[in-house]
Motif scaffolding. Structure first.
Motif, short mmCIF file in Angstrom:
data_model
loop_
_atom_site.label_atom_id
_atom_site.label_comp_id
_atom_site.label_asym_id
_atom_site.label_seq_id
_atom_site.Cartn_x
_atom_site.Cartn_y
_atom_site.Cartn_z
N ARG A 243 -55.77 -2.84 17.01
CA ARG A 243 -54.70 -3.44 16.45
C ARG A 243 -54.00 -3.97 17.90
O ARG A 243 -54.58 -4.01 19.04
N ALA A 244 -53.19 -4.78 17.71
CA ALA A 244 -52.45 -5.61 18.85
C ALA A 244 -51.67 -4.46 19.70
O ALA A 244 -51.65 -4.82 20.99
N ASP A 245 -51.43 -3.30 19.51
CA ASP A 245 -50.73 -2.30 20.08
C ASP A 245 -51.85 -1.64 20.89
O ASP A 245 -51.53 -0.65 21.75
N GLY A 246 -53.10 -1.79 20.73
CA GLY A 246 -54.37 -1.08 21.24
C GLY A 246 -54.77 -0.02 20.44
O GLY A 246 -55.93 0.38 20.84
N SER A 247 -54.10 0.44 19.48
CA SER A 247 -54.64 1.54 18.73
C SER A 247 -55.81 0.92 17.70
O SER A 247 -56.13 -0.11 17.63
N ILE A 248 -56.52 2.04 17.40
CA ILE A 248 -57.64 1.80 16.45
C ILE A 248 -57.44 1.84 15.07
O ILE A 248 -56.83 2.93 14.54
N VAL A 249 -57.92 1.11 14.21
CA VAL A 249 -57.79 1.33 12.71
C VAL A 249 -59.09 0.87 12.00
O VAL A 249 -59.83 0.17 12.64
N VAL A 250 -59.31 1.89 11.15
CA VAL A 250 -60.57 1.93 10.49
C VAL A 250 -60.67 1.15 9.13
O VAL A 250 -59.81 1.53 8.29
#
Length: 444
Positions: free
Chosen positions: A95-102
């Motif tokens: 994601r744009a904030d660096g977090s991961i989405v599956v």
């Protein structure tokens, strides 16, 4: 502009459709033939944190970590090469904030009027709550040392891991939807039989399978759809070549042990224990069939003198030479020859009358004389044998005996042959003597 009554405003329908797509909980998208986004619904912002205008013109792999981009890129490349629809492609996105989405991605191909592929249209669904677990399970599946694959009813390998690719000698990407009937025709025959078994209401059985000089233990499991219909098989292939090799060595070792248990260590002929067993068996057969059994007992003449004069090693060589000559004299597969002990040998002759036994015994004497083995302390100056012969014919009541009686009968037959051998020696050696036994009924 005023529209005729009853006709819909296409601009309103288009706006309505766009609002439906933008507010759908799934992210709707289209890509061109190069994989670049040409349309994204506004749900992309909720999933990736980017507004649609920052996504258009980029590819899905631009939003994935590098390793994930390579993995998914290989899988998607195989899909595009076949121009086929796909579903359930699980992938990690940053994601744009660096977090991961599956996300779980599904799509269908788009073609122009000439039938050329122009892109894909599909949806992405956020499965982060369970996606990591799915990816972890996929990683375990992929890195498992046990070869695993999923085969549909048409024989396509819709899923396989690296161990399966190594088993088949292929690269993993070559197995995507490859046909099992081409890769492993013998296995496809078994898979077809498994499908037939399931369709008939049966249960699958595990089995062992040979492939390219290796052995595998195969465990098939049925895959069913929501209605309970069998749609494929999940198969695990465990390499058991080492176990099969060990079993082969054990079988061979047991065979050798059984052979040694009935073999005389010096001559290689049958030993006394096996001769006793075979004589009992042949006497039982003779009673059932009303056939005679003859016995020849041979003894090397003046063997003690031979040992004393030439030594025990030379004596052993002499016994081995005599044993080979006697073994060559067996005319029929049913004839049994063995070393009974010391310098004594026994010939069991099933279905042989006294005349036939006498002929065999005389042949034995000639065979040993033909060796021309020097014997300094024998009147003949060479090695010879004496042979005692006896023959037993079952009486008319012979079929009604008790099984244990053959043991006592065998002992009596051996004693009679030994007595005949004694007579041959008393008469000058290097000759044959016969002492027939009287017919016996159930008392032996």
């Amino acid at each position: 502009m005023n529209l005729p009554c009853g006709l819909p405003d296409t601009r309103d329908e288009s706006q309505h459709l766009r609002e439906l797509l933008d507010h759908n909980t799934d992210w709707i998208w289209e890509v061109d033939a190069q994989g670049r986004y040409t349309y994204v619904s506004r749900m992309v912002t909720a999933m990736l944190g980017y507004p649609p205008e920052q996504v258009l013109g980029k590819t899905p792999f631009d939003f994935m970590p590098p390793a994930e981009a390579r993995r998914v890129g290989q899988a998607f490349g195989a899909i595009v090469a076949e121009q086929r629809p796909f579903a359930g492609l699980v992938n990690r996105n940053q994601r744009a904030d660096g977090s991961i989405v599956v996300l779980e991605t599904s799509g269908v191909p788009l073609f122009d009027t000439q039938g050329r592929l122009v892109g894909y249209r599909g949806i992405d669904r956020d499965i982060s709550s369970l996606g990591e677990r799915v990816l972890q399970l996929e990683a375990v599946y992929e890195s498992s040392p046990v070869a695993q694959c999923t085969v549909d009813r048409e024989g396509r390998m819709v899923m396989s891991n690296r161990a399966m690719a190594r088993l088949l000698g292929c690269e993993p990407e070559q197995l995507a939807h490859a046909g099992l009937q081409q890769l492993m025709p013998e296995a496809w025959q078994q898979v077809q039989a498994d499908f037939g078994c399931l369709d008939a209401g049966g249960a699958l059985q595990e089995y062992e399978f040979a492939w390219r000089q290796r052995w595998f233990y195969v465990s098939p499991q049925a895959l069913r759809d929501a209605r309970g219909d069998v749609v494929g098989l999940s198969m695990a292939w465990l390499d058991i070549s080492a176990r099969r090799q060990a079993e082969h060595h054990l079988t061979e070792a047991n065979r050798l042990l059984a052979q040694y248990a009935r073999q005389d260590y010096l001559t290689g002929l049958f030993n006394r224990r096996h001769l006793d067993e075979q004589l009992g068996a042949e006497l039982a057969r003779a009673r059932r069939e009303g056939q005679p059994v003859s016995l020849c007992m041979a003894d090397v003449d003046y063997f003690k003198r031979y040992n004393d004069n030439l030594g025990h090693l030379a004596g052993d060589d002499c016994l081995r030479a005599v044993a080979r000559a006697l073994d060559r004299s067996a005319m029929r597969p049913t004839d049994i020859v063995g070393r009974y002990g010391g310098e004594e040998f026994v010939f069991i002759l099933p279905a042989t009358d006294a005349a036939g036994a006498l002929s065999v015994a005389e042949h034995l004497c000639r065979q040993v004389q033909g060796l021309a083995l020097p014997h300094p302390d024998s009147p003949l100056r060479r090695v010879s044998i004496s042979v005692g012969v006896t023959t037993w014919m079952p009486g008319p009541a012979g079929g009604r005996h008790a099984p244990h009686q053959d043991g006592s009968l065998a002992g009596a037959l051996l004693r009679q042959a030994d007595q005949a051998l004694y007579q041959a020696k008393e008469q000058g050696r290097n000759r044959v003597a016969c002492l027939p036994m009287e017919p016996q009924g159930p008392t032996g």
